[in-house]
Write an enzyme that holds these catalytic residues in place. Structure first.
Site, PDB file in Angstrom:
ATOM      1  N   ASP A 285     -11.545   2.076   2.898  1.00 61.62           N
ATOM      2  CA  ASP A 285     -11.805   0.489   2.847  1.00 61.62           C
ATOM      3  C   ASP A 285     -13.206   0.195   2.483  1.00 61.62           C
ATOM      4  O   ASP A 285     -13.802  -1.011   2.296  1.00 61.62           O
ATOM      5  CB  ASP A 285     -11.321  -0.481   4.073  1.00 61.62           C
ATOM      6  CG  ASP A 285     -10.178  -0.986   3.895  1.00 61.62           C
ATOM      7  OD1 ASP A 285      -9.813  -1.354   2.739  1.00 61.62           O
ATOM      8  OD2 ASP A 285      -9.322  -1.341   4.911  1.00 61.62           O
TER       9      ASP A 285
ATOM     10  N   LYS B 120       0.848  -1.293  -0.134  1.00 59.08           N
ATOM     11  CA  LYS B 120      -0.084   0.030  -0.060  1.00 59.08           C
ATOM     12  C   LYS B 120       0.923   1.347  -0.006  1.00 59.08           C
ATOM     13  O   LYS B 120       0.633   2.246  -0.827  1.00 59.08           O
ATOM     14  CB  LYS B 120      -1.036   0.141   1.252  1.00 59.08           C
ATOM     15  CG  LYS B 120      -2.130  -1.063   1.102  1.00 59.08           C
ATOM     16  CD  LYS B 120      -2.704  -1.282   2.217  1.00 59.08           C
ATOM     17  CE  LYS B 120      -3.817  -2.533   1.914  1.00 59.08           C
ATOM     18  NZ  LYS B 120      -4.568  -3.011   3.138  1.00 59.08           N
TER      19      LYS B 120
ATOM     20  N   GLN C 115      -5.280  -2.159   9.154  1.00 56.79           N
ATOM     21  CA  GLN C 115      -4.777  -3.367   8.485  1.00 56.79           C
ATOM     22  C   GLN C 115      -5.372  -4.607   9.306  1.00 56.79           C
ATOM     23  O   GLN C 115      -5.336  -4.771  10.534  1.00 56.79           O
ATOM     24  CB  GLN C 115      -3.263  -3.624   8.401  1.00 56.79           C
ATOM     25  CG  GLN C 115      -2.993  -4.822   7.393  1.00 56.79           C
ATOM     26  CD  GLN C 115      -3.430  -4.979   6.119  1.00 56.79           C
ATOM     27  OE1 GLN C 115      -3.314  -3.946   5.361  1.00 56.79           O
ATOM     28  NE2 GLN C 115      -4.029  -5.937   5.687  1.00 56.79           N
TER      29      GLN C 115
END
Ligand code: NDP
Length: 282
Positions: free
Chosen positions: A120, A53, A97
């Site tokens: 997300d 990322k 995460q």
């Protein structure tokens, strides 16, 4: 092999080039897009994803803040850090995460991310908006699947789509997005009966099961579009998807490979969402 390969690498590169141009425009207008990524603990797979990322951000001109917190971080400590990032106007996207260590309640953490920074697309507000077709951050993996169908020239309207898997991050939202594009959608899971025949009737088959080569050739309708979300290791430790690629490619019209498919598009869609989060502040 009959099937066309939907090249995730090439597509992701195109998407990221578009994001880069958008970021440059955003910067000209006075806003430097920024993504904060929080990693708790030292799970090796998560470490790889987080590094990926950060690299994508660099390629796109997005500033990335990667924060590594110790494995024994308490839920209160994580929530306190999230509150700071939520209040920080220079941070546009926040991503925690997953998975998180056992002492931390994943849902409580996700719900602490403000919907406008939830790149997300996992918070209840964004999930709800997606359900009712309002503007929102779409979860990156299913959004990437739809982009891949689009790139392959597959319009879901009127088609029979079958999604194997009903997780909140892949299966369910993939089904919703296909429905929004007017497909007739069937969601399959571990209790589904006659899985083989249901899949064999699919014009579009999305596999998000988490089992290596679970989808066999007899489950593919000739000419179908096959989207393989799975990331698994086969018996030789080699990366593979949920679909038996060689067998499926004999029958499918188009198919995504693993590696080089949905995984790369997922990463690219995160960049799209982060740019959008920054643009929304202009
Ligand atoms: P989950 O384990 O959360 O969900 C798996 C789903 O598959 C469940 O709904 C389960 O059913 C269903 N399932 C399991 N066994 C069977 C079976 N025998 N027959 C039918 N259905 C079955 O996984 P995720 O959705 O998180 O991920 C799926 C895969 O996608 C994994 O390989 C993961 O690594 C990969 N992935 C890839 C991403 C990418 O960027 N490419 C991103 C996220 C995930 P039930 O609900 O009944 O248990």
């Amino acid at each position: 092999m009959a099937a066309r390969i939907i090249d995730g690498k090439a597509l992701a590169a195109q998407v990221k080039a578009r994001v880069r141009a958008g970021v440059e425009e955003c910067v000209r207008q006075g806003v430097q897009p920024c993504l904060a990524v929080l990693l708790v603990g030292d799970d090796p797979a998560s470490e790889v994803y987080v590094r990926g990322k950060a690299k994508d951000c660099e390629e796109c001109g997005i500033r990335s803040l990667v924060e590594r917190l110790p494995a024994d971080t308490t839920q209160a400590e994580l929530l306190a850090r999230l509150a700071q990032l939520a209040a920080d106007d220079s941070v546009h996207g926040i991503l925690v995460q997953l998975p998180l260590p056992a002492q931390i309640d994943e849902r409580a953490v996700i719900e602490a991310i403000p919907p406008q920074k939830d790149v997300d697309g996992f918070t209840p507000v964004n999930v709800g908006r997606m359900m009712i077709g309002e503007k929102c951050f779409l979860p990156c993996t299913p959004a990437g699947c739809l982009e891949m169908l689009n790139a392959a020239g597959v319009d879901p309207a009127g088609k029979r789509a079958v999604v194997i898997g009903r997780s909140n991050i892949v299966g369910k939202p993939a089904a919703m997005l296909l429905l929004a594009r007017n497909a007739t959608v069937t969601i399959c899971h571990s209790r589904t009966k006659d899985l083989v025949s249901i899949c064999a009737g699919a014009d579009i088959l999305v596999a998000a099961v988490g089992r290596p080569k679970f989808v066999t050739g007899d489950m593919i309708k000739p000419g179908a579009a096959v989207i393989d979300v799975g990331i698994n290791r086969d018996e030789n430790g080699k990366l593979c998807g949920d679909v038996d690629f060689a067998a499926a490619a004999e029958k499918a019209g188009c198919i995504t490979p693993v590696p080089g498919g949905v995984g790369l598009m997922t990463r690219a869609m995160l960049m799209v969402n982060t740019l959008q989060a920054a643009r929304n502040t202009l």
